[in-house]
Design an enzyme around this catalytic site. Structure first.
Site, PDB file in Angstrom:
ATOM      1  N   GLY A   1       0.941  -1.443  -0.030  1.00  0.00           N
ATOM      2  CA  GLY A   1       0.583  -0.001  -0.063  1.00  0.00           C
ATOM      3  C   GLY A   1       0.942   1.239  -0.318  1.00  0.00           C
TER       4      GLY A   1
ATOM      5  N   LEU B   1       3.889   2.388  -5.732  1.00  0.00           N
ATOM      6  CA  LEU B   1       3.167   3.179  -6.724  1.00  0.00           C
ATOM      7  C   LEU B   1       1.684   3.239  -6.673  1.00  0.00           C
ATOM      8  CD1 LEU B   1       3.699   5.192  -9.338  1.00  0.00           C
ATOM      9  CD2 LEU B   1       4.081   2.786 -10.787  1.00  0.00           C
TER      10      LEU B   1
ATOM     11  N   GLY C   1       0.055   2.029  -4.449  1.00  0.00           N
ATOM     12  CA  GLY C   1      -1.030   1.725  -3.595  1.00  0.00           C
ATOM     13  C   GLY C   1      -1.867   3.642  -2.942  1.00  0.00           C
TER      14      GLY C   1
ATOM     15  N   TYR D   1       9.582 -13.453 -12.283  1.00  0.00           N
ATOM     16  CA  TYR D   1       8.800 -12.622 -12.136  1.00  0.00           C
ATOM     17  C   TYR D   1       7.516 -12.872 -12.649  1.00  0.00           C
ATOM     18  CZ  TYR D   1       5.816  -8.343 -11.954  1.00  0.00           C
ATOM     19  OH  TYR D   1       5.295  -7.148 -11.515  1.00  0.00           O
TER      20      TYR D   1
ATOM     21  N   LYS E   1       4.530 -14.317 -11.063  1.00  0.00           N
ATOM     22  CA  LYS E   1       2.893 -13.357 -11.658  1.00  0.00           C
ATOM     23  C   LYS E   1       1.740 -14.402 -12.077  1.00  0.00           C
ATOM     24  CE  LYS E   1       2.787  -9.669  -9.889  1.00  0.00           C
ATOM     25  NZ  LYS E   1       2.860  -8.877  -8.631  1.00  0.00           N
TER      26      LYS E   1
ATOM     27  N   ASN F   1       2.718  -1.027 -18.302  1.00  0.00           N
ATOM     28  CA  ASN F   1       3.721  -0.450 -17.854  1.00  0.00           C
ATOM     29  C   ASN F   1       3.069   0.973 -16.878  1.00  0.00           C
ATOM     30  OD1 ASN F   1       5.160  -1.881 -19.505  1.00  0.00           O
ATOM     31  ND2 ASN F   1       6.878  -0.723 -18.863  1.00  0.00           N
ATOM     32  N   VAL F   2       3.781   0.881 -15.538  1.00  0.00           N
ATOM     33  CA  VAL F   2       2.593   2.196 -14.458  1.00  0.00           C
ATOM     34  C   VAL F   2       3.389   3.059 -14.388  1.00  0.00           C
ATOM     35  CG1 VAL F   2       1.191   2.380 -12.226  1.00  0.00           C
ATOM     36  CG2 VAL F   2       0.688   0.059 -13.742  1.00  0.00           C
TER      37      VAL F   2
ATOM     38  N   LYS G   1      17.032  10.808 -14.551  1.00  0.00           N
ATOM     39  CA  LYS G   1      18.457  10.689 -15.457  1.00  0.00           C
ATOM     40  C   LYS G   1      18.009  12.401 -15.870  1.00  0.00           C
ATOM     41  CE  LYS G   1      19.302   6.543 -16.943  1.00  0.00           C
ATOM     42  NZ  LYS G   1      19.103   6.114 -18.552  1.00  0.00           N
TER      43      LYS G   1
ATOM     44  N   ASP H   1      17.967  -3.609 -24.473  1.00  0.00           N
ATOM     45  CA  ASP H   1      16.442  -3.553 -25.187  1.00  0.00           C
ATOM     46  C   ASP H   1      15.637  -3.388 -24.347  1.00  0.00           C
ATOM     47  OD1 ASP H   1      16.718  -2.290 -29.132  1.00  0.00           O
ATOM     48  OD2 ASP H   1      16.697  -1.155 -27.046  1.00  0.00           O
TER      49      ASP H   1
HETATM   50  P1  NAP Z   1       6.108  -0.860  -5.712  1.00  0.00           P
HETATM   51  O1  NAP Z   1       6.045   0.864  -5.738  1.00  0.00           O
HETATM   52  O2  NAP Z   1       7.465  -1.388  -5.739  1.00  0.00           O
HETATM   53  O3  NAP Z   1       5.642  -1.275  -4.261  1.00  0.00           O
HETATM   54  C1  NAP Z   1       5.700  -2.551  -3.860  1.00  0.00           C
HETATM   55  C2  NAP Z   1       4.680  -2.359  -2.547  1.00  0.00           C
HETATM   56  O4  NAP Z   1       5.114  -3.766  -2.431  1.00  0.00           O
HETATM   57  C3  NAP Z   1       5.924  -1.806  -1.650  1.00  0.00           C
HETATM   58  O5  NAP Z   1       4.459  -0.846  -0.510  1.00  0.00           O
HETATM   59  C4  NAP Z   1       5.977  -2.770  -0.519  1.00  0.00           C
HETATM   60  O6  NAP Z   1       6.530  -2.234   0.371  1.00  0.00           O
HETATM   61  C5  NAP Z   1       5.634  -3.862  -0.362  1.00  0.00           C
HETATM   62  N1  NAP Z   1       6.501  -5.226  -0.438  1.00  0.00           N
HETATM   63  C6  NAP Z   1       7.419  -5.835  -1.661  1.00  0.00           C
HETATM   64  N2  NAP Z   1       7.629  -7.074  -1.139  1.00  0.00           N
HETATM   65  C7  NAP Z   1       6.740  -7.197   0.372  1.00  0.00           C
HETATM   66  C8  NAP Z   1       7.139  -7.402   1.392  1.00  0.00           C
HETATM   67  N3  NAP Z   1       8.368  -8.405   2.086  1.00  0.00           N
HETATM   68  N4  NAP Z   1       6.610  -7.372   2.239  1.00  0.00           N
HETATM   69  C9  NAP Z   1       5.003  -6.508   2.202  1.00  0.00           C
HETATM   70  N5  NAP Z   1       5.888  -5.581   1.307  1.00  0.00           N
HETATM   71  C10 NAP Z   1       6.021  -5.883   0.602  1.00  0.00           C
HETATM   72  O7  NAP Z   1       5.565  -1.502  -6.606  1.00  0.00           O
HETATM   73  P2  NAP Z   1       4.601  -0.997  -7.957  1.00  0.00           P
HETATM   74  O8  NAP Z   1       4.974  -0.474  -9.084  1.00  0.00           O
HETATM   75  O9  NAP Z   1       3.275  -0.164  -6.387  1.00  0.00           O
HETATM   76  O10 NAP Z   1       4.092  -2.304  -7.834  1.00  0.00           O
HETATM   77  C11 NAP Z   1       2.576  -2.965  -7.720  1.00  0.00           C
HETATM   78  C12 NAP Z   1       1.705  -4.065  -7.785  1.00  0.00           C
HETATM   79  O11 NAP Z   1       1.554  -3.494  -9.299  1.00  0.00           O
HETATM   80  C13 NAP Z   1       3.052  -4.906  -8.149  1.00  0.00           C
HETATM   81  O12 NAP Z   1       2.803  -6.478  -7.969  1.00  0.00           O
HETATM   82  C14 NAP Z   1       3.345  -4.888  -9.662  1.00  0.00           C
HETATM   83  O13 NAP Z   1       4.011  -6.126  -9.688  1.00  0.00           O
HETATM   84  C15 NAP Z   1       2.516  -4.735 -10.137  1.00  0.00           C
HETATM   85  N6  NAP Z   1       2.622  -4.248 -11.394  1.00  0.00           N
HETATM   86  C16 NAP Z   1       3.278  -2.966 -11.495  1.00  0.00           C
HETATM   87  C17 NAP Z   1       3.889  -2.485 -12.998  1.00  0.00           C
HETATM   88  C18 NAP Z   1       4.500  -0.771 -12.827  1.00  0.00           C
HETATM   89  O14 NAP Z   1       5.555  -1.172 -13.926  1.00  0.00           O
HETATM   90  N7  NAP Z   1       4.912  -0.924 -11.920  1.00  0.00           N
HETATM   91  C19 NAP Z   1       3.356  -2.575 -13.804  1.00  0.00           C
HETATM   92  C20 NAP Z   1       2.530  -3.863 -13.607  1.00  0.00           C
HETATM   93  C21 NAP Z   1       1.998  -4.738 -12.900  1.00  0.00           C
HETATM   94  P3  NAP Z   1       8.319  -1.751   1.310  1.00  0.00           P
HETATM   95  O15 NAP Z   1       7.982  -0.201   0.383  1.00  0.00           O
HETATM   96  O16 NAP Z   1       8.125  -1.824   2.372  1.00  0.00           O
HETATM   97  O17 NAP Z   1       8.957  -2.902   0.070  1.00  0.00           O
HETATM   98  O1  GFB Z   2      10.444  -0.154 -17.437  1.00  0.00           O
HETATM   99  P1  GFB Z   2      11.386  -0.573 -18.259  1.00  0.00           P
HETATM  100  O2  GFB Z   2      12.620  -0.939 -17.232  1.00  0.00           O
HETATM  101  O3  GFB Z   2      10.919  -2.321 -18.416  1.00  0.00           O
HETATM  102  O4  GFB Z   2      11.896  -0.545 -19.273  1.00  0.00           O
HETATM  103  P2  GFB Z   2       9.974  -2.965 -18.812  1.00  0.00           P
HETATM  104  C1  GFB Z   2      12.788  -0.735 -20.460  1.00  0.00           C
HETATM  105  C2  GFB Z   2      12.994  -0.463 -21.925  1.00  0.00           C
HETATM  106  O5  GFB Z   2      13.349   1.118 -21.514  1.00  0.00           O
HETATM  107  C3  GFB Z   2      14.070  -0.782 -22.907  1.00  0.00           C
HETATM  108  C4  GFB Z   2      14.318   1.272 -22.415  1.00  0.00           C
HETATM  109  O6  GFB Z   2      13.947  -0.703 -23.580  1.00  0.00           O
HETATM  110  C5  GFB Z   2      15.298  -0.034 -21.819  1.00  0.00           C
HETATM  111  O7  GFB Z   2      16.511  -0.154 -22.216  1.00  0.00           O
HETATM  112  N1  GFB Z   2      15.647   2.478 -21.005  1.00  0.00           N
HETATM  113  C6  GFB Z   2      15.841   3.663 -21.513  1.00  0.00           C
HETATM  114  C7  GFB Z   2      15.268   2.162 -20.604  1.00  0.00           C
HETATM  115  N2  GFB Z   2      16.127   4.407 -20.782  1.00  0.00           N
HETATM  116  C8  GFB Z   2      15.809   3.278 -19.341  1.00  0.00           C
HETATM  117  C9  GFB Z   2      16.325   3.957 -18.336  1.00  0.00           C
HETATM  118  O8  GFB Z   2      16.558   4.001 -17.931  1.00  0.00           O
HETATM  119  N3  GFB Z   2      15.530   3.010 -16.999  1.00  0.00           N
HETATM  120  C10 GFB Z   2      15.079   1.638 -17.482  1.00  0.00           C
HETATM  121  N4  GFB Z   2      15.044   1.148 -16.805  1.00  0.00           N
HETATM  122  N5  GFB Z   2      14.890   1.380 -19.259  1.00  0.00           N
HETATM  123  C11 GFB Z   2       8.907  -4.437 -17.363  1.00  0.00           C
HETATM  124  C12 GFB Z   2       9.306  -5.865 -17.086  1.00  0.00           C
HETATM  125  O9  GFB Z   2       9.657  -4.708 -19.029  1.00  0.00           O
HETATM  126  O10 GFB Z   2       7.562  -4.049 -17.350  1.00  0.00           O
HETATM  127  C13 GFB Z   2       9.033  -6.134 -15.418  1.00  0.00           C
HETATM  128  O11 GFB Z   2      11.037  -6.128 -16.575  1.00  0.00           O
HETATM  129  C14 GFB Z   2       7.351  -5.286 -15.463  1.00  0.00           C
HETATM  130  O12 GFB Z   2       8.849  -7.432 -15.069  1.00  0.00           O
HETATM  131  C15 GFB Z   2       7.371  -3.791 -16.328  1.00  0.00           C
HETATM  132  O13 GFB Z   2       6.728  -5.609 -15.377  1.00  0.00           O
HETATM  133  C16 GFB Z   2       6.212  -3.117 -16.149  1.00  0.00           C
HETATM  134  O14 GFB Z   2       8.943  -2.486 -19.741  1.00  0.00           O
HETATM  135  O15 GFB Z   2      10.945  -3.083 -20.189  1.00  0.00           O
END
Ligand code: NAP
Ligand code: GFB
Length: 327
Positions: free
Chosen positions: A22, A25, A27, A149, A153, A178-179, A200, A283
């Protein structure tokens, strides 16, 4: 109303929602939506690993004993961008399997009426037809960059079906693309592309240096603003009745390249410096174009925040909160 810092008052409510993960990002965006909606007869509890390490069964049981939730939004996970996944596939697999098994089984044992978990569009088969839809989750191996991962999932979907067929539980899942948004993880090494680029650009402006974008910039992504995802997840909790997952994403037509994403971040932060591409960096997956047709069937009029506005709000949050932001 949201309870403060996870402390739940044991008042009689129609719905007591425990939000695992919670403080992250997604939460924090759900907290914003809940506070805006001010729904009566609801109690929302937002917890982090400081409240309970969900890889630990005993700690997870204590959390459920303390709050006795009627509903769960399960966000907690080991999360990261491409480069963190490339480094720690085993940790992503083990930690997330343990977290998910503890949360789902204790939700069942504690009589939780509904649990909404999170998959991701990056877990779909790498070799696939497009657009990807919800029926394709298990149709082949995921991209090798994040197989740990992805398999953890995918098991949530299998677990949800098992709890339904054996115990009649309404456990379901959403599949966000992607969020990005405020309270993201802005770490250059471990975060996702949007927060990484923002961090950056912030430093390039401060130090009068070029912006280095990793990779070629040609991969393609759909990006959803955390606030929009949060509004949709609250709807899923209250009104979506299927056990099968639902993709929560902008449309295929809103997919952009990483280069276009970088240009939008540069524009949002008014960066005037040089932009270079470090093609020695991976990439990752070229694309994972997902269909939101199922969402549109349920929510034909949902309005996504325009990406330029969403990026501007996020950049402004980052600049205002630079000292406390995760980076
Ligand atoms: P986040 O910002 O990294 O937050 C992760 C949360 O999970 C934090 O509150 C963290 O608490 C908690 N957490 C991690 N390990 C834990 C553990 N062992 N026990 C209890 N709490 C734990 O992640 P998010 O981006 O909000 O993602 C939320 C959900 O959306 C995830 O299930 C993720 O897989 C999914 N999702 C995210 C994206 C994306 O682009 N961000 C895309 C698709 C799906 P602490 O800070 O205390 O560790
Ligand atoms: O969001 P990202 O790290 O993950 O994006 P994915 C990666 C893409 O962005 C690659 C380019 O093509 C990178 O080369 N990129 C360019 C960068 N500049 C940057 C930078 O500064 N940082 C990062 N991180 N990338 C993730 C999964 O894939 O998607 C995770 O691996 C998760 O499991 C997430 O599910 C939503 O979109 O490639």
């Amino acid at each position: 109303m949201a309870a403060q810092n996870g402390e739940a008052k044991r008042t009689k409510v129609a719905m007591r929602v425990l939000v695992t993960g919670g403080t992250g990002l997604v939460g924090q965006a759900i907290r914003r939506v809940v506070e805006e909606q001010q729904s009566e007869d609801e109690e929302w509890i937002f917890v982090s690993s400081k409240d309970a390490d969900l890889t630990d069964t005993t700690a997870t049981q204590a959390l459920f004993d303390k709050h006795q939730p009627t509903h769960v939004i399960h966000l907690a996970a080991m999360v990261g961008g491409l480069f963190k996944n490339l480094k720690y596939n085993l940790d992503f697999l083990r930690n997330n399997i343990r977290i998910n098994d503890n949360v789902l089984h204790l939700a069942y044992e504690n009589g939780v009426r509904k649990c909404v978990s999170c998959l991701s569009t990056c877990i779909f088969p790498d070799k696939t037809t497009y657009p990807i839809d919800e029926t394709m989750v298990h149709n082949g191996p995921p991209h090798e960059s994040n197989f740990g991962y992805s398999h953890a999932k995918r098991m949530i979907d299998v677990q949800n079906r098992a709890y339904y067929v054996q115990h009649g539980c309404t456990f379901t899942s959403v599949i966000p693309t992607n969020v990005f948004g405020p309270h993201d993880n802005f770490s250059l090494e471990d975060g996702h592309v949007v927060p990484g680029l923002m961090h950056k650009v912030y430093m390039a402006k401060r130090d009068n240096k070029p912006l280095t974008v990793w990779g070629t910039g040609s991969p393609r992504r759909q990006f959803i603003y955390s606030y929009d995802l949060a509004r949709l997840m609250v709807w899923v909790l209250k009104d979506y009745q299927e056990v099968d997952p639902i993709i929560l994403s902008v449309g295929e037509e809103d997919e952009i390249s990483i280069k276009e994403c970088a240009e939008l971040v540069v524009e949002a932060m008014d960066f005037k410096g040089e932009v270079i591409y470090d093609t020695t960096k991976s990439d990752g997956q070229f694309k994972k174009t997902a269909s939101n047709a199922k969402l549109r069937k349920y929510q034909p009029d949902f309005k996504f925040t325009p990406i330029k506005q969403a990026l501007k709000e996020t950049c402004d949050w980052f600049a205002e909160n630079y000292d406390i932001a995760r980076k």
